[in-house]
Design a protein around this motif. Structure first.
Motif, PDB file in Angstrom:
ATOM      1  N   ARG A  82       0.073  -5.443 -11.699  1.00 24.52           N
ATOM      2  CA  ARG A  82      -1.273  -5.280 -12.263  1.00 24.52           C
ATOM      3  C   ARG A  82      -2.001  -4.120 -11.568  1.00 24.52           C
ATOM      4  O   ARG A  82      -2.652  -3.290 -12.216  1.00 24.52           O
ATOM      5  CB  ARG A  82      -2.058  -6.576 -12.108  1.00 24.52           C
ATOM      6  CG  ARG A  82      -3.458  -6.546 -12.696  1.00 24.52           C
ATOM      7  CD  ARG A  82      -4.201  -7.813 -12.354  1.00 24.52           C
ATOM      8  NE  ARG A  82      -3.652  -8.983 -13.025  1.00 24.52           N
ATOM      9  CZ  ARG A  82      -3.183 -10.067 -12.393  1.00 24.52           C
ATOM     10  NH1 ARG A  82      -3.184 -10.113 -11.070  1.00 24.52           N
ATOM     11  NH2 ARG A  82      -2.725 -11.092 -13.081  1.00 24.52           N
ATOM     12  N   THR A  83      -1.860  -4.052 -10.250  1.00 23.63           N
ATOM     13  CA  THR A  83      -2.504  -2.972  -9.498  1.00 23.63           C
ATOM     14  C   THR A  83      -1.881  -1.621  -9.827  1.00 23.63           C
ATOM     15  O   THR A  83      -2.586  -0.610  -9.942  1.00 23.63           O
ATOM     16  CB  THR A  83      -2.400  -3.257  -7.988  1.00 23.63           C
ATOM     17  OG1 THR A  83      -3.038  -4.505  -7.698  1.00 23.63           O
ATOM     18  CG2 THR A  83      -3.060  -2.153  -7.179  1.00 23.63           C
ATOM     19  N   ASP A 109      -2.069  -6.274 -18.228  1.00 25.18           N
ATOM     20  CA  ASP A 109      -1.557  -6.212 -16.852  1.00 25.18           C
ATOM     21  C   ASP A 109      -0.328  -5.325 -16.750  1.00 25.18           C
ATOM     22  O   ASP A 109      -0.130  -4.623 -15.754  1.00 25.18           O
ATOM     23  CB  ASP A 109      -1.215  -7.615 -16.359  1.00 25.18           C
ATOM     24  CG  ASP A 109      -2.428  -8.523 -16.250  1.00 25.18           C
ATOM     25  OD1 ASP A 109      -3.526  -7.997 -15.979  1.00 25.18           O
ATOM     26  OD2 ASP A 109      -2.283  -9.741 -16.434  1.00 25.18           O
ATOM     27  N   LYS A 117      -3.263  -0.419 -13.140  1.00 27.34           N
ATOM     28  CA  LYS A 117      -4.629   0.081 -13.021  1.00 27.34           C
ATOM     29  C   LYS A 117      -4.661   1.442 -12.335  1.00 27.34           C
ATOM     30  O   LYS A 117      -5.469   2.304 -12.679  1.00 27.34           O
ATOM     31  CB  LYS A 117      -5.485  -0.916 -12.242  1.00 27.34           C
ATOM     32  CG  LYS A 117      -5.788  -2.206 -12.990  1.00 27.34           C
ATOM     33  CD  LYS A 117      -6.611  -3.149 -12.131  1.00 27.34           C
ATOM     34  CE  LYS A 117      -6.936  -4.437 -12.875  1.00 27.34           C
ATOM     35  NZ  LYS A 117      -7.675  -5.406 -12.019  1.00 27.34           N
ATOM     36  N   THR A 118      -3.773   1.630 -11.357  1.00 28.52           N
ATOM     37  CA  THR A 118      -3.772   2.865 -10.582  1.00 28.52           C
ATOM     38  C   THR A 118      -3.074   4.000 -11.316  1.00 28.52           C
ATOM     39  O   THR A 118      -3.472   5.167 -11.190  1.00 28.52           O
ATOM     40  CB  THR A 118      -3.080   2.617  -9.221  1.00 28.52           C
ATOM     41  OG1 THR A 118      -3.695   1.497  -8.570  1.00 28.52           O
ATOM     42  CG2 THR A 118      -3.173   3.834  -8.319  1.00 28.52           C
ATOM     43  N   LYS A 170       0.909  -9.609  -9.352  1.00 28.55           N
ATOM     44  CA  LYS A 170      -0.261  -9.084  -8.621  1.00 28.55           C
ATOM     45  C   LYS A 170      -0.067  -7.616  -8.273  1.00 28.55           C
ATOM     46  O   LYS A 170      -1.020  -6.815  -8.327  1.00 28.55           O
ATOM     47  CB  LYS A 170      -0.507  -9.917  -7.359  1.00 28.55           C
ATOM     48  CG  LYS A 170       0.680 -10.024  -6.419  1.00 28.55           C
ATOM     49  CD  LYS A 170       0.395 -10.964  -5.268  1.00 28.55           C
ATOM     50  CE  LYS A 170       1.589 -11.117  -4.332  1.00 28.55           C
ATOM     51  NZ  LYS A 170       2.749 -11.779  -5.001  1.00 28.55           N
ATOM     52  N   TRP A 171       1.166  -7.236  -7.929  1.00 34.94           N
ATOM     53  CA  TRP A 171       1.431  -5.833  -7.605  1.00 34.94           C
ATOM     54  C   TRP A 171       1.512  -4.994  -8.878  1.00 34.94           C
ATOM     55  O   TRP A 171       0.992  -3.885  -8.924  1.00 34.94           O
ATOM     56  CB  TRP A 171       2.738  -5.724  -6.812  1.00 34.94           C
ATOM     57  CG  TRP A 171       2.695  -6.441  -5.498  1.00 34.94           C
ATOM     58  CD1 TRP A 171       1.670  -6.417  -4.587  1.00 34.94           C
ATOM     59  CD2 TRP A 171       3.700  -7.292  -4.952  1.00 34.94           C
ATOM     60  NE1 TRP A 171       1.992  -7.191  -3.494  1.00 34.94           N
ATOM     61  CE2 TRP A 171       3.234  -7.742  -3.691  1.00 34.94           C
ATOM     62  CE3 TRP A 171       4.948  -7.715  -5.375  1.00 34.94           C
ATOM     63  CZ2 TRP A 171       3.974  -8.588  -2.869  1.00 34.94           C
ATOM     64  CZ3 TRP A 171       5.702  -8.564  -4.575  1.00 34.94           C
ATOM     65  CH2 TRP A 171       5.215  -8.991  -3.336  1.00 34.94           C
ATOM     66  N   GLU A 221       0.825  -1.200   0.000  1.00 34.19           N
ATOM     67  CA  GLU A 221       0.000   0.000   0.000  1.00 34.19           C
ATOM     68  C   GLU A 221       0.869   1.264   0.000  1.00 34.19           C
ATOM     69  O   GLU A 221       0.587   2.237  -0.707  1.00 34.19           O
ATOM     70  CB  GLU A 221      -0.931   0.011   1.222  1.00 34.19           C
ATOM     71  CG  GLU A 221      -2.011  -1.039   1.193  1.00 34.19           C
ATOM     72  CD  GLU A 221      -1.508  -2.452   1.496  1.00 34.19           C
ATOM     73  OE1 GLU A 221      -0.365  -2.585   2.004  1.00 34.19           O
ATOM     74  OE2 GLU A 221      -2.242  -3.414   1.208  1.00 34.19           O
TER      75      GLU A 221
END
Length: 630
Positions: A265-266, A296, A269-270, A262-263, A217
């Motif tokens: 990809r986020t 991704d 998107k962000t 997984k990171w 985060e």
């Protein structure tokens, strides 16, 4: 084209890349990667502060020092010669630097090696941020197409970002905005130095993967803070110097493929305006193509995969995926794992042996008949190499299939990469004109009847059966049977021998099969044959299990009726066992090997026939001796 997304161009600020493939900065062998087809090659690194920022030596100069700059310029020429774009990593080790006097970090302390680490104050931060900007400007001026900022893996910028290292109570510690002040200062100065049109990329760890370190985060929030100053971000993981985090940076076979996706990809998107890349265990073109097709990420980066096969991109582009040599993630190429004593690549015998193994196959001056005993990794590599040199090759294999020990190893859950290598070898073998004779137990008379001009003995090794009373009972099985037939294993398992074989069998039975497992190991180390980082990754897996026990410095003295009697630290104990697995290692049949000498003058041994070792030695020796026939 089989991989249209992988080989599509992309705009990176004002720079056009011919494909989506990035060669990560691992080692200094950048030329094979450029020639191998990567779109962007990160050509090693430059430190920013001589004497206080190198991870190797306090004497290391910057790449732009007057006696280094021509060598640095040659990197750019080399990449451009092959149509690749050239980048360079800009680096400061911070508190971990090898130094002449003292090191810099977010906090003051004395390291274990008695080097003083001084906390950076504001003027020093300004100075070092200026050195980063100067290095970036020098890279641009010299002709690099982009720069790559190392803000991950526990180096200086990451040390300020991570609570693991940053314990400050002033405006540079505590909250993320405070911890990010110095890294953002570096980025602002770099952008001001290179201007708006020059590509600035940044590597960062999604997570550092040790207790007390930065969480994703916060990493994501920092990337958003950094976005105005950078064009791209590469998502990695883990730490470098901290070995517990190191195995998440350079993953072993115990980690899934693409663990950092997984990171990434986020992040994509962000921060859709950034060119997002991901590094870490992207093992084949299909995986890379899929994550690009899914949107991704924008780029895929490869480190060890290009050590295993620098021609990975060209082979993928040409539709020759089956010819790509797969990385095993064994970490033999990593100096930390091997303590610099056996650095090399298990599947690329040329890596670190460039003067011993030629880049291109040397045809034999005169074709000879080469007989090879054994079709394991040593024998297969010998056969493929000899055949491609033009020799007549006959392979004698006592079993009904090729692969040797790989056949058994590939059955294990965590050996997906070994399965890929086994399939690769089978495919390469099938492409060659080789006389394969299965179910043929070679002996001297059989070999003599073939009239070889060269003989390569690669017959492997056999399991050791220790002289333990009761070992011949029906509930006692060898490790080969245990691997091939887990359904025959009972609920309570005792494994005699805690080497790599026994330890991995124990892990799989406890974790995947729900068995209660106890390993009995005579030495004080589990999996002692494995390298340092392999053992750490294995231990991390085993530590999470409640159904696994390792008894080191323990000797098995007797196997009774559904029990095993051991001496553990001078105390006799009895362990209940529905099944006992013997994993006491392997040894070569030296009498058999010696009996084959004298058949022909050119006689070689390769792999475990000499002594049990790793795949690395089998591949190197099999290839090497086949190059010696002639």
């Amino acid at each position: 084209m089989e991989y249209p997304h992988l080989f599509s161009p992309i705009q990176f600020n004002q720079l056009t890349l011919r494909n989506r493939i990035v060669a990560a900065p691992i080692g200094e062998l950048y030329e094979p990667k450029a020639r191998g087809g990567a779109g962007l090659v990160v050509c090693g690194h430059t430190i920013v502060e001589p004497g206080r920022s190198s991870f190797a030596s306090g004497e290391e100069p910057t790449a732009f020092f007057k006696y280094e700059v021509e060598k640095t310029r040659q990197k750019i020429r080399t990449c451009h010669r092959y149509g690749a774009r050239a980048s360079i990593e800009i680096f400061h080790a911070g508190q971990y630097a090898r130094v002449k006097d003292h090191a810099w970090g977010p906090c003051s302390f004395t390291r274990e090696d008695n080097v003083e680490v001084k906390a950076l104050d504001s003027p020093e931060m300004e100075r070092i941020a200026g050195l980063f900007a100067e290095a970036a400007q020098q890279a641009k001026t010299l002709g690099f197409d982009a720069i790559f900022l190392h803000f991950g893996h526990g180096w200086l910028a990451a040390q300020f970002l991570s609570p693991l290292f940053n314990h400050r109570t002033d405006e540079y510690g505590g909250s993320l905005p405070n911890r990010a002040r110095f890294p953002l200062l570096i980025l602002r100065k770099i952008r001001a130095a290179v201007g708006p049109d020059f590509p600035v990329d940044m590597r960062i760890s999604g997570e550092e993967c040790v207790p007390g370190s930065i969480r994703f985060e916060d990493t994501l929030a920092f990337i958003q803070m950094a976005e105005p100053y950078i064009d791209g971000v590469q998502i990695s993981a883990g730490l470098d110097i901290n070995h517990e985090g190191n195995v998440h940076m350079a993953t072993t076979n115990f980690k899934e493929h693409m663990p950092n996706l997984k990171w990434a990809r986020t992040v994509k998107k962000t921060c859709p305006g950034l060119v997002v890349s991901v590094v870490g265990a992207i093992m084949n073109p299909s995986e890379a193509e899929q994550i690009l097709a899914n949107g991704d990420v924008d780029l895929v980066a490869f480190g060890r995969a290009f050590i295993a096969d620098p021609n990975w991109p060209n082979k993928a582009r040409e539709g020759r995926t089956c010819d790509i040599v797969p990385c095993l993630r064994c970490l033999q190429c990593y100096h930390i794992a091997t303590n610099r004593q056996n650095v090399g690549c298990s599947v690329n015998p040329r890596y670190c042996n460039e003067t011993l193994i030629p880049e291109r196959m040397i045809p034999a001056e005169q074709a000879q008949r080469v007989v090879i005993v054994g079709a394991g990794p040593a024998g297969l590599n010998a056969a493929i190499t000899a055949s491609r040199r033009g020799h007549e090759v006959i392979v004698l294999e006592k079993s009904g299939m090729i692969g040797g020990a790989l056949i058994t190893i590939a059955q294990e859950y965590y050996k997906e990469d070994i399965r890929s290598y086994r399939d690769y070898l089978a495919n390469q073998f099938a492409q060659c004109d080789i006389d394969l004779r299965l179910n043929t137990a070679a002996d001297r008379s059989i070999i003599e009847a073939l009239h070889p001009q060269a003989l390569i003995i690669a017959c492997g090794a056999q399991p050791v059966t220790p002289p333990v009373p009761g070992i011949d009972q029906s509930f006692v099985v060898g490790f080969t049977e245990a691997i091939h037939h887990p359904e025959r294993i009972g609920k309570q398992v005792v494994i005699i021998g805690g080497g790599t074989i026994g330890a991995e069998i124990g892990l799989e039975l406890a974790e995947r099969e729900g068995r209660q497992v106890t390993i009995v190991e005579m030495t004080d180390t589990l999996a002692s044959q494995g390298n340092l980082l392999y053992r750490i990754a294995l231990r991390q897996k085993l530590d999470s299990l409640t159904t696994f026990t390792a008894l080191t410095q323990t000797r098995c003295v007797r196997i009774g009726n559904q029990e095993v009697e051991v001496i553990h630290q001078k105390e006799t104990r009895k362990l209940k066992a529905d099944t006992v697995i013997i994993a006491a290692g392997v040894r070569p049949d030296r009498a058999f090997v010696n009996s084959l000498y004298g058949i022909c003058p050119q006689t070689f041994e390769a792999g475990d026939a000499l002594q049990p070792r790793k795949i690395q030695e089998a591949v190197f020796e099999g290839t090497g001796v086949a190059l010696s026939v002639g």
